[in-house]
Design an enzyme around this catalytic site. Structure first.
Site, PDB file in Angstrom:
ATOM      1  N   ASN A 147       0.855  -1.196   0.000  1.00 30.40           N
ATOM      2  CA  ASN A 147       0.000   0.000   0.000  1.00 30.40           C
ATOM      3  C   ASN A 147       0.888   1.243   0.000  1.00 30.40           C
ATOM      4  O   ASN A 147       2.104   1.141  -0.033  1.00 30.40           O
ATOM      5  CB  ASN A 147      -0.952  -0.027   1.199  1.00 30.40           C
ATOM      6  CG  ASN A 147      -0.180  -0.081   2.504  1.00 30.40           C
ATOM      7  OD1 ASN A 147       0.563   0.830   2.841  1.00 30.40           O
ATOM      8  ND2 ASN A 147      -0.324  -1.191   3.230  1.00 30.40           N
TER       9      ASN A 147
ATOM     10  N   ASP B 218      -3.870  -6.300   4.931  1.00 26.08           N
ATOM     11  CA  ASP B 218      -4.897  -7.147   5.535  1.00 26.08           C
ATOM     12  C   ASP B 218      -4.912  -8.539   4.912  1.00 26.08           C
ATOM     13  O   ASP B 218      -5.392  -9.489   5.506  1.00 26.08           O
ATOM     14  CB  ASP B 218      -6.273  -6.491   5.371  1.00 26.08           C
ATOM     15  CG  ASP B 218      -6.396  -5.278   6.272  1.00 26.08           C
ATOM     16  OD1 ASP B 218      -5.831  -5.321   7.387  1.00 26.08           O
ATOM     17  OD2 ASP B 218      -7.010  -4.278   5.855  1.00 26.08           O
TER      18      ASP B 218
ATOM     19  N   LYS C 145       8.617 -16.657 -11.468  1.00 26.28           N
ATOM     20  CA  LYS C 145       7.841 -15.490 -11.900  1.00 26.28           C
ATOM     21  C   LYS C 145       6.598 -15.958 -12.663  1.00 26.28           C
ATOM     22  O   LYS C 145       6.702 -16.809 -13.562  1.00 26.28           O
ATOM     23  CB  LYS C 145       8.712 -14.613 -12.807  1.00 26.28           C
ATOM     24  CG  LYS C 145       8.034 -13.349 -13.228  1.00 26.28           C
ATOM     25  CD  LYS C 145       8.953 -12.514 -14.111  1.00 26.28           C
ATOM     26  CE  LYS C 145       8.152 -11.395 -14.754  1.00 26.28           C
ATOM     27  NZ  LYS C 145       8.863 -10.760 -15.842  1.00 26.28           N
TER      28      LYS C 145
ATOM     29  N   PHE D 213      -3.514   3.164  15.002  1.00 24.17           N
ATOM     30  CA  PHE D 213      -3.767   4.179  13.986  1.00 24.17           C
ATOM     31  C   PHE D 213      -4.928   3.703  13.132  1.00 24.17           C
ATOM     32  O   PHE D 213      -5.106   2.500  12.940  1.00 24.17           O
ATOM     33  CB  PHE D 213      -2.526   4.393  13.097  1.00 24.17           C
ATOM     34  CG  PHE D 213      -1.610   5.464  13.625  1.00 24.17           C
ATOM     35  CD1 PHE D 213      -0.856   5.235  14.765  1.00 24.17           C
ATOM     36  CD2 PHE D 213      -1.521   6.698  12.999  1.00 24.17           C
ATOM     37  CE1 PHE D 213      -0.019   6.224  15.271  1.00 24.17           C
ATOM     38  CE2 PHE D 213      -0.690   7.691  13.496  1.00 24.17           C
ATOM     39  CZ  PHE D 213       0.065   7.460  14.634  1.00 24.17           C
TER      40      PHE D 213
ATOM     41  N   LYS E  30     -12.764   0.578  15.844  1.00 29.07           N
ATOM     42  CA  LYS E  30     -11.467  -0.104  15.997  1.00 29.07           C
ATOM     43  C   LYS E  30     -10.926   0.019  17.414  1.00 29.07           C
ATOM     44  O   LYS E  30     -10.357  -0.925  17.971  1.00 29.07           O
ATOM     45  CB  LYS E  30     -10.444   0.463  14.997  1.00 29.07           C
ATOM     46  CG  LYS E  30     -10.715  -0.028  13.598  1.00 29.07           C
ATOM     47  CD  LYS E  30      -9.832   0.600  12.556  1.00 29.07           C
ATOM     48  CE  LYS E  30     -10.412   0.238  11.184  1.00 29.07           C
ATOM     49  NZ  LYS E  30      -9.713   0.858  10.091  1.00 29.07           N
TER      50      LYS E  30
ATOM     51  N   LYS F 244     -10.508  -3.539  19.131  1.00 37.27           N
ATOM     52  CA  LYS F 244      -9.120  -3.985  19.349  1.00 37.27           C
ATOM     53  C   LYS F 244      -8.662  -3.739  20.783  1.00 37.27           C
ATOM     54  O   LYS F 244      -7.492  -3.977  21.102  1.00 37.27           O
ATOM     55  CB  LYS F 244      -8.183  -3.286  18.352  1.00 37.27           C
ATOM     56  CG  LYS F 244      -8.560  -3.545  16.889  1.00 37.27           C
ATOM     57  CD  LYS F 244      -7.500  -3.072  15.920  1.00 37.27           C
ATOM     58  CE  LYS F 244      -8.034  -3.081  14.488  1.00 37.27           C
ATOM     59  NZ  LYS F 244      -6.996  -3.176  13.479  1.00 37.27           N
TER      60      LYS F 244
HETATM   61  O1  C5P Z   1      -8.250  -2.424  11.038  1.00 38.67           O
HETATM   62  P1  C5P Z   1      -7.223  -1.515  10.519  1.00 38.67           P
HETATM   63  O2  C5P Z   1      -6.205  -2.183   9.644  1.00 38.67           O
HETATM   64  O3  C5P Z   1      -7.705  -0.288   9.888  1.00 38.67           O
HETATM   65  O4  C5P Z   1      -6.487  -1.031  11.848  1.00 38.67           O
HETATM   66  C1  C5P Z   1      -5.387  -0.192  11.818  1.00 38.67           C
HETATM   67  C2  C5P Z   1      -4.539  -0.406  13.033  1.00 38.67           C
HETATM   68  O5  C5P Z   1      -4.331  -1.812  13.257  1.00 38.67           O
HETATM   69  C3  C5P Z   1      -3.168   0.178  12.861  1.00 38.67           C
HETATM   70  O6  C5P Z   1      -2.708   0.584  14.130  1.00 38.67           O
HETATM   71  C4  C5P Z   1      -2.364  -1.003  12.307  1.00 38.67           C
HETATM   72  O7  C5P Z   1      -0.974  -0.870  12.609  1.00 38.67           O
HETATM   73  C5  C5P Z   1      -2.987  -2.183  13.002  1.00 38.67           C
HETATM   74  N1  C5P Z   1      -3.033  -3.425  12.207  1.00 38.67           N
HETATM   75  C6  C5P Z   1      -2.343  -4.546  12.621  1.00 38.67           C
HETATM   76  N2  C5P Z   1      -2.407  -5.712  11.915  1.00 38.67           N
HETATM   77  C7  C5P Z   1      -3.157  -5.805  10.805  1.00 38.67           C
HETATM   78  C8  C5P Z   1      -3.867  -4.679  10.355  1.00 38.67           C
HETATM   79  C9  C5P Z   1      -3.789  -3.514  11.083  1.00 38.67           C
HETATM   80  O8  C5P Z   1      -1.646  -4.465  13.625  1.00 38.67           O
HETATM   81  N3  C5P Z   1      -3.205  -6.928  10.139  1.00 38.67           N
END
Ligand code: C5P
Length: 414
Positions: A217, A286, A296, A332, A346, A350
């Site tokens: 990303n 994600d 390749k 974040f 979130k 979380k």
């Molecule tokens: O759910 P989302 O990806 O938007 O959440 C963002 C937060 O979760 C950020 O702090 C990111 O570093 C963390 N994150 C994580 N592991 C993932 C996805 C996001 O620790 N697989």
């Protein structure tokens, strides 16, 4: 939380800094150092050895600093007690470059010109940046002088290694002026995070499809690196777990480089238990390709479907597994819509202490820029909405709030 957003903690505005320049080829780099310090709104004075004036004119430093330059003890322009007041009025003396001769003189209390006399009389903190030929630097005489200085609480920056002006290879190069400024910030900071272990994640992850392609990303890691740097300048011991970035590692920060989300998870879990403040600024993918091809993938059909597996949510795992109050956990949320609602969800899902939300569809906030406009949401429902700020300022603000939460914990201390 009516507190005004903090300004940069490592701010040098109004700090009195004397730059002592001695006669090495790197003397020209001191001009850039003075320029950077002046840009930080420090009050800069320059003292030079007589030899330094053969490499660069005092006029250059006078123009850059806006102050008179002293290179001789008994010049017309040198006040009778300048050699005492300069080092006593200053917050910091930076000797850059410091030649082997100047290092030796400071180590042994020799005061035979303005610069060395001023340093001997100083009450200010002192930062020495040696720069010289590799053999001179590695000579046991210089090495012993360096450790003598360190034992007395003088900060000595390790010279950089590489090809030197004299064509020798090895240590001896003056660190970059920006690194010297960073070290100066650390020395001058009030070290309000001293004793704390801060864990920061930063950057994007790369999820490989085959040996040459990956999913990622637009995160550059700037926000996470700014947090790691600010925490170190404020005295914390900092572990930075970073995906691939093009950023320079902040001085004094312990970097663990990772590539994929799974590697990031491993690294974070390894350091989590010992951490007091955890700031997860990484933009973790994600999803990852279900399988990584060994070769390749060749061009073929018009459409190609790639099957993806969900990556573990590292932050959610920390939030759910943590012992109550073991650390302050900061997430974040990069959003393109419904910023507050998504961030709040979130924060709860979380089990975080606070979440920093930013709208990444804006051009002046979020990925790849130096500014950010964030909203900070807390567990008790409070929302703070500071104005658009530099990422360094956002970093200090986030750390200010995390520190407040750390101090407010029912049982703190380990
Ligand atoms: O759910 P989302 O990806 O938007 O959440 C963002 C937060 O979760 C950020 O702090 C990111 O570093 C963390 N994150 C994580 N592991 C993932 C996805 C996001 O620790 N697989």
């Amino acid at each position: 939380m009516n507190e005004k957003p903090a300004t940069e903690k490592g701010n040098m505005k109004g700090k009195q800094i004397v730059v002592g320049v001695s006669g090495g080829i790197a003397a020209y780099k001191a001009a850039e150092l003075v320029r950077l310090l002046v840009r930080e709104e420090a009050v800069v004075r320059v003292a030079m050895t007589a030899n330094a004036t053969r490499f660069i004119a005092p006029l250059t430093f006078a123009a850059l600093s806006g102050n008179r330059v002293i290179s001789r003890m008994f010049d017309e322009g040198t006040g009778a007690i300048d050699h005492v007041t300069w080092g006593q009025d200053a917050d910091l003396i930076i000797l850059a470059p410091a030649t082997a001769n100047v290092v030796a003189k400071v180590a042994h209390g020799i005061a035979d010109d303005f610069l060395s006399t001023m340093t001997l009389a100083a009450t200010a903190r002192i930062l020495v940046c040696p720069s010289m030929n590799t053999r001179m630097y590695e000579n046991p005489a210089t090495q012993e002088n360096v450790s003598l200085l360190q034992r007395r609480g003088i900060v000595v920056m390790e010279p950089g290694a590489g090809e030197l002006a004299c064509r020798d290879e090895g240590p001896g190069r003056l660190p970059e002026p920006s690194e010297i400024v960073e070290e100066a910030r650390w020395i001058l900071s009030d070290q309000d995070l001293a004793g704390l272990q801060v864990l920061v994640t930063a950057g994007a992850t790369h999820e490989p499809m085959d040996p040459v392609r990956y999913i990622t990303n637009r995160s550059t890691g700037k926000m996470g690196y700014a947090i790691a740097q600010a925490a170190r300048i404020r005295g914390a011991s900092v572990k930075l777990v970073s995906g691939p970035t093009s950023l320079a590692v902040p001085r004094g920060v312990d970097l663990e480089s990772v590539t994929t989300a799974l590697e990031m998870r491993q690294a974070v879990l390894k350091h989590f238990a010992g951490s007091d403040i955890v700031v997860m600024a990484a933009a973790v993918s994600d999803y990852r390709p279900h399988s990584t091809e060994g070769q390749k993938i060749k061009k073929g059909p018009e459409t190609l479907a790639v099957e993806l597996d969900r990556n573990p949510d590292i932050l959610a795992e920390l939030g759910q597994s943590r012992e109550e109050k073991h650390c302050v956990l900061v997430g974040f949320a990069a959003e393109t819509d419904d910023l507050l609602a998504n961030a709040e969800k979130k924060l709860k899902d979380k089990n975080l202490d606070m979440i920093v939300a930013n709208d990444v569809s804006r051009e002046d906030a979020g990925f790849a820029v130096d500014t950010n406009e964030v909203k900070i949401l807390f567990r008790d429902g409070k929302v703070e909405t500071p104005p658009l700020m530099k990422k360094q300022e956002v970093a200090d603000l986030v750390l200010d709030r995390a520190k407040t939460l750390w101090e407010a914990r029912p049982r703190h201390g380990k």
